[in-house]
Design a protein around this motif. Sequence first.
Motif: not given
Length: 71
Positions: A48-71
């Motif tokens: 259950v913990y592993k699945e939660c961490k997986k979902k948390e990571r996926e949500a973080r990646l989705e949030r950061n998808k459109n961010r750019s460090f160069f703009s």
Amino acid sequence: MASKGSTPPYPSAARISDSQCFPQYTASLKCLEEFNSDKSKCQEHFDVYKECKKKEREARLERNKNRSFFS
């Protein structure tokens, strides 16, 4: 700089206590304590913990998808 008491733009999991998975984490530890560190009796908690961490990571990646460090 954020003032004290303000909330960040999105949840940070830099500390386990800030993670949405903290309840699952503590349940895993409590299980280990209850069963004298017998990991086989706590596998469901770990899963259950592993699945939660997986979902948390996926949500973080989705949030950061459109961010750019160069703009």
